[in-house]
Structures are given as structure tokens and as C-alpha cells.
Design an enzyme around this catalytic site. Structure first.
Site, PDB file in Angstrom:
ATOM      1  N   HIS A 280       0.832  -1.216   0.000  1.00 25.60           N
ATOM      2  CA  HIS A 280       0.000   0.000   0.000  1.00 25.60           C
ATOM      3  C   HIS A 280       0.870   1.273   0.000  1.00 25.60           C
ATOM      4  CE1 HIS A 280      -3.163  -2.822   0.489  1.00 25.60           C
ATOM      5  NE2 HIS A 280      -2.864  -3.108   1.735  1.00 25.60           N
ATOM      6  N   ASP A 331      -4.802  -8.350  -3.331  1.00 22.93           N
ATOM      7  CA  ASP A 331      -5.111  -8.165  -1.917  1.00 22.93           C
ATOM      8  C   ASP A 331      -6.407  -8.846  -1.468  1.00 22.93           C
ATOM      9  OD1 ASP A 331      -5.301  -7.223   0.675  1.00 22.93           O
ATOM     10  OD2 ASP A 331      -5.044  -5.126   0.205  1.00 22.93           O
TER      11      ASP A 331
HETATM   12  C1  NGQ Z   1      -5.463  -7.481   6.225  1.00 32.20           C
HETATM   13  N1  NGQ Z   1      -6.004  -5.743   4.659  1.00 32.20           N
HETATM   14  O1  NGQ Z   1      -4.627  -7.874   6.995  1.00 32.20           O
HETATM   15  O2  NGQ Z   1      -6.158  -8.260   5.576  1.00 32.20           O
HETATM   16  C2  NGQ Z   1      -5.642  -5.984   6.017  1.00 32.20           C
HETATM   17  C3  NGQ Z   1      -6.701  -5.468   6.929  1.00 32.20           C
HETATM   18  C4  NGQ Z   1      -5.518  -4.736   9.040  1.00 32.20           C
HETATM   19  C5  NGQ Z   1      -5.624  -4.597   4.073  1.00 32.20           C
HETATM   20  N2  NGQ Z   1      -4.815  -3.831   4.696  1.00 32.20           N
HETATM   21  C6  NGQ Z   1      -6.478  -5.673   8.380  1.00 32.20           C
HETATM   22  N3  NGQ Z   1      -6.089  -4.286   2.887  1.00 32.20           N
HETATM   23  O3  NGQ Z   1      -4.799  -4.012   8.368  1.00 32.20           O
HETATM   24  O4  NGQ Z   1      -5.458  -4.734  10.252  1.00 32.20           O
HETATM   25 ZN    ZN Z   2      -3.240  -6.862   2.706  1.00 35.93          ZN
END
Ligand code: NGQ
Ligand code: ZN
Length: 465
Positions: A280, A331
Site C-alpha cells: 500500500h 489483496d
Molecule cells: C489485512 N487488509 O490484513 O487483511 C488488512 C486489513 C488490518 C488490508 N490492509 C487488516 N487491505 O490491516 O489490520
Molecule cells: Zn493486505
């Protein structure tokens, strides 16, 4: 005298009327493939009698730098406004509910269909950011690699290359805050993580087509001591992935905790280099952007998920001007389309700047070519592979549908732009990975059964049916 005969290595020849080589488009190309690797590439040739004729323009496939396979099951099921302040964080609560329900078998079925869809979309390697480690409630499985094995088996069944990135996840917020109950399936101590890493390494020794890398969930989830200990105990050249600076709240929390923004903190306290993939990296100030570019780390952009979760707009033009590197990932898998990822990235820059043709180089003014090349090189670096049509690269490539008017009629210099900015349907007809055909005439041979199994998992996990 006893004669010893060395067994000749089998050579497969492929012929393409046009192919996008590492050096650019070429005509009448012969690819010589041995043991899954491209041994030679020659243009302006006649089609050899024993060559397989590829039916349309040939491009290298890409590495998808960022995947949480299990999240595919909820793609499109979280687009309901449950509260006027719905955000990344309320989406995460829904995601945690899904996490509670998944069995190892579910994880395998979801990943298998996902990886089939990735192959059909032109990705032949996937960086699997794997943090769903334990049983519901947090008790480890008898075998700590139980869930990693599901991903490995999905990769092998589908034929995709896996860059397995077991994730260290220990805390719920900056400064080592205790994890929440929703995170129980993700949590390891540093020692338990290192044991998992070693066990994954042992699994993969017999499967050299896959890669293993190090992964920290985010600066929220690990401490400096943990990062240092893991980097010390793991191979010096292993790739290192981390989520960073995706949401404004995350940046603010980091500043409150440390006085520094996330990328600045990471650069100063740990140090960045080309092993790193900063997933990101949406919210950067200028000095952070310069630091990423100078370090040769890859920014792991996930344009459709970042748009879906309301992250913000990545400073793509500024990163290019600084000479930085990036790759793409799907993702949360709201889209499995190179077209949609690259188009979303370019259009986000246009909408912000109110200008056209934002991502390019003076030496590469074709936006589609620029986007595709960056995604190819950044993907290779972040996933630790060599994709691309050149001698010594893995024999991974895709054949576009030459019955589509934009593909058939476009001159080569326009072809990527036509594909990426004008095609609606999937035009990827055939896909080869390690020299083996895995998608034939838009179909994967295990698709019918896999789709049925996946539908059943969706019904049970999302609709309790
Ligand atoms: C994840 N996803 O770990 O799947 C994360 C969300 C977080 C993204 N950052 C959860 N798109 O960051 O705590
Ligand atoms: Zn992620």
C-alpha cells in the site's frame, strides 16, 4: 569400454507471430523452453516444423505481489452501508467474522479457485501474505503448517507459483498492545513464528518452484525488537513484506506513538532495501517517498482493494519522478484483473490531477507499456521470481485472443494500450507456467469442480446455508 550417455534435455519450441520480449515487441519469435525455463529467444525466424504455434500476441505473465486468499470468499459481500461512517475499520470487523468460520478445507477450496482465476487473469505467481494460522480461538493446529499446506496444495492443484509469506502478527496496535479476540487466529510469539518459518522452509525444500519470504503484518502488529529478531534469524536475501501507511488513522496512530510517520520510522529504525515490499504505502510525505525510491524497495500497490476500502490515492506520479519501483497485488480480491488494477491506478492519478496520461516515462510515453513493465519488474522483485520473455527467465507467458478486433488489428506499439484501456472482456486465451499450459482456450482443466466447491463454501460461510 562402457559408453555413458547423458540424457538429452527435452526442448519445447514455441512460435509466436509477435511477442513482447524484454527488449520490446518482436515478430516471428521462437521460444526454446527446457525444464520450465526459457533457454533462448530468437526473432525473425521461420516457424520450425516441431514448434507449437501460439495463436495470438504473446506477453509475459505477472507476479501478483499481495494476496490474502481467504478474503476472496467475502468479495462483494461487504458493499452494504451498515453505518454512515463505514470505513476500512468496519470492513475489517466483517472480515474478522468471516475468519472465525473458516476450516482448513475451506481455506484450500477458496485459494484453489482464486489461484485458477488468477492464472486466467494473467498472474502466474502470487505473494500470499498468510496470517490465518491457528484454530478458531487461537489454539495452534497440531501441525503449525496446517494452513500453509492448504495454500500450497491450492497452488499445486492450480499450477500457480507461490511466494509464501508467513506473517508475524502479535499485537493490535502500536507499542505492543494486546491482540483482540478477533485476531486470535493470527497471533504468534517471535519464537513460535520462527518455528513456523523453519517448518515452511522444510516443506518448500522439496518444491523449489515456490518461494518463501518473511512478513510482518504491519507496524501495528509487531515491535521493533521482533522485527530485528526475525530479520536476524532468517536468510539474508529473503524478501520482506509489510502493510504500511494504508490508512490515515494508521499514520496518525504511528505519529502519536513514535513522533514519526510509518515509512519514516521503518527507514530510520530498521532500514529499507530492495528486499522490502511496502504494501500500500499510500500515505507518504516527500521525504518518505524519496526514501522508498532511494532504497529500491517495491511499493506493493493494490489499486482495486485500495479504492474499495477507501484508502486514498497513491502518489504514483511522484514515485515515478523519484525513480521508485512498484508492483501490483489483488489483496482482498474484489477484482482479479490486471486490466482493472492498472487502469484504476492510472485513472486515480488522472482524477486527482485533472490531467491525462500520468504514468509514463520520456523513454516510454505509452502509458499501457509503462504500467505493464513496472508491474512486471516490481512483481518479480517483490515475489523473488524472474518472469519476462528473455533467456534464463521462467517460461511463463500468456497468449491474447487474436479474434478480438482490438488485439488483431492493433499495431504492436498500441497493443497494450488497447488491451488495458479499451477491452472489456478477458482477452487472455492461453497461459503457460513453467512451460506447462494451465489455461487452454480460456479454461482451466480443474475449473468445473473447483467452482462448485467454492460455491458451496460461499453458501456456508457467508449465508449459513
Ligand atoms: C489485512 N487488509 O490484513 O487483511 C488488512 C486489513 C488490518 C488490508 N490492509 C487488516 N487491505 O490491516 O489490520
Ligand atoms: Zn493486505
Amino acid at each position: 569400454m562402457i559408453e555413458t550417455k547423458t540424457k538429452p534435455t527435452k526442448s519445447d519450441l514455441y512460435f509466436a507471430k509477435r511477442a513482447r520480449l524484454a527488449t520490446g515487441w518482436a515478430n516471428n519469435v521462437v521460444l526454446d523452453v527446457q525444464a520450465g525455463v526459457i533457454r533462448s529467444v530468437q526473432s525473425d525466424q521461420k516457424c520450425p516444423a516441431d514448434a507449437t504455434l501460439l495463436s495470438g500476441p504473446v506477453l509475459p505473465t505477472l507476479a501478483n505481489v499481495h494476496s490474502h486468499a481467504f478474503q476472496r470468499v467475502m468479495a462483494g459481500a461487504a458493499e452494504v452501508c451498515l453505518n454512515p461512517n463505514d470505513s476500512f475499520w468496519s470492513w475489517r470487523d466483517l472480515m474478522y467474522k468471516v475468519v472465525q468460520k473458516l476450516t482448513p478445507e475451506d481455506a484450500r477450496i477458496i485459494a484453489k479457485q482464486l489461484y485458477i482465476d488468477m492464472l486466467k487473469a494473467g498472474y502466474s505467481q502470487v505473494g500470499e501474505f498468510h496470517y490465518l494460522h491457528h484454530q478458531t480461538g487461537g489454539t495452534p493446529y497440531h501441525d503449525p503448517t496446517e494452513m500453509a499446506q492448504q495454500l500450497l496444495s491450492a497452488a499445486n492443484d492450480s499450477g500457480i507459483g507461490l511466494t509464501l509469506l508467513p506473517v508475524l502478527y502479535s499485537h493490535s496496535g502500536f507499542g505492543g498492545q494486546a491482540p483482540t479476540s478477533g485476531q486470535a487466529r493470527f497471533i504468534h510469539s517471535t519464537d513460535a513464528y520462527l518455528a513456523l518459518y523453519q517448518a515452511c522452509d522444510a516443506l518448500l525444500i522439496a518444491q523449489p518452484q515456490h518461494q518463501l519470504g518473511v512478513c510482518f503484518h504491519s507496524l501495528r502488529a509487531v515491535t521493533q525488537t521482533q522485527i530485528e529478531a526475525v530479520l536476524k534469524a532468517t536468510p539474508e536475501q529473503a524478501r520482506v513484506h509489510i502493510h504500511i501507511a494504508e490508512q490515515q488513522k494508521e499514520v496518525q496512530d504511528c505519529v502519536q506513538w513514535s513522533g514519526q510517520r510509518p515509512v519514516a520510522w521503518l527507514q530510520e529504525h530498521i532500514g529499507l532495501n530492495s528486499r522490502w515490499c511496502l504494501v500500500h504505502a499510500t500515505h507518504l510525505d516527500d521525504s518518505e517517498l524519496q526514501a522508498i525510491a532511494r532504497s529500491n524497495a517495491v511499493a506493493g500497490l493494490c489499486p482495486t482493494t485500495e479504492a474499495n476500502l477507501g484508502d486514498g490515492i497513491f502518489p504514483g506520479v511522484a514515485l515515478e519522478q523519484a525513480g521508485g519501483r512498484w508492483g501490483i497485488g489483488s489483496d482482498s480480491h474484489v477484482s482479479l484483473s490486471i486490466v482493472e488494477e492498472l487502469r484504476t491506478l492510472e485513472y486515480s492519478q488522472r482524477l486527482r490531477d485533472q490531467q491525462r496520461n500520468r504514468l509514463y516515462r520520456v523513454t516510454q510515453p505509452h502509458v499501457g507499456d509503462y504500467l505493464f513493465d513496472q508491474a512486471l519488474h516490481g512483481g518479480n522483485q517483490a515475489c523473488d521470481v524472474t518472469l519476462g520473455l528473455q533467456t534464463g527467465s521462467r517460461a511463463d507467458f500468456m497468449v491474447l485472443d487474436d479474434t478480438h478486433p482490438f488485439i488483431a488489428a492493433s499495431e504492436s506499439h498500441d497493443l497494450l494500450n488497447r488491451w488495458l484501456f479499451a477491452c472489456q472482456d478477458n482477452v487472455i486465451k492461453d497461459v503457460f507456467v513453467f512451460g506447462k499450459q494451465v489455461v487452454k482456450d480460456f479454461q482451466h482443466e480443474q475449473e468445473a469442480e473447483s467452482r462448485r466447491d467454492f460455491a458451496n463454501v460461499i453458501k456456508r460461510v457467508i449465508y449459513d446455508a
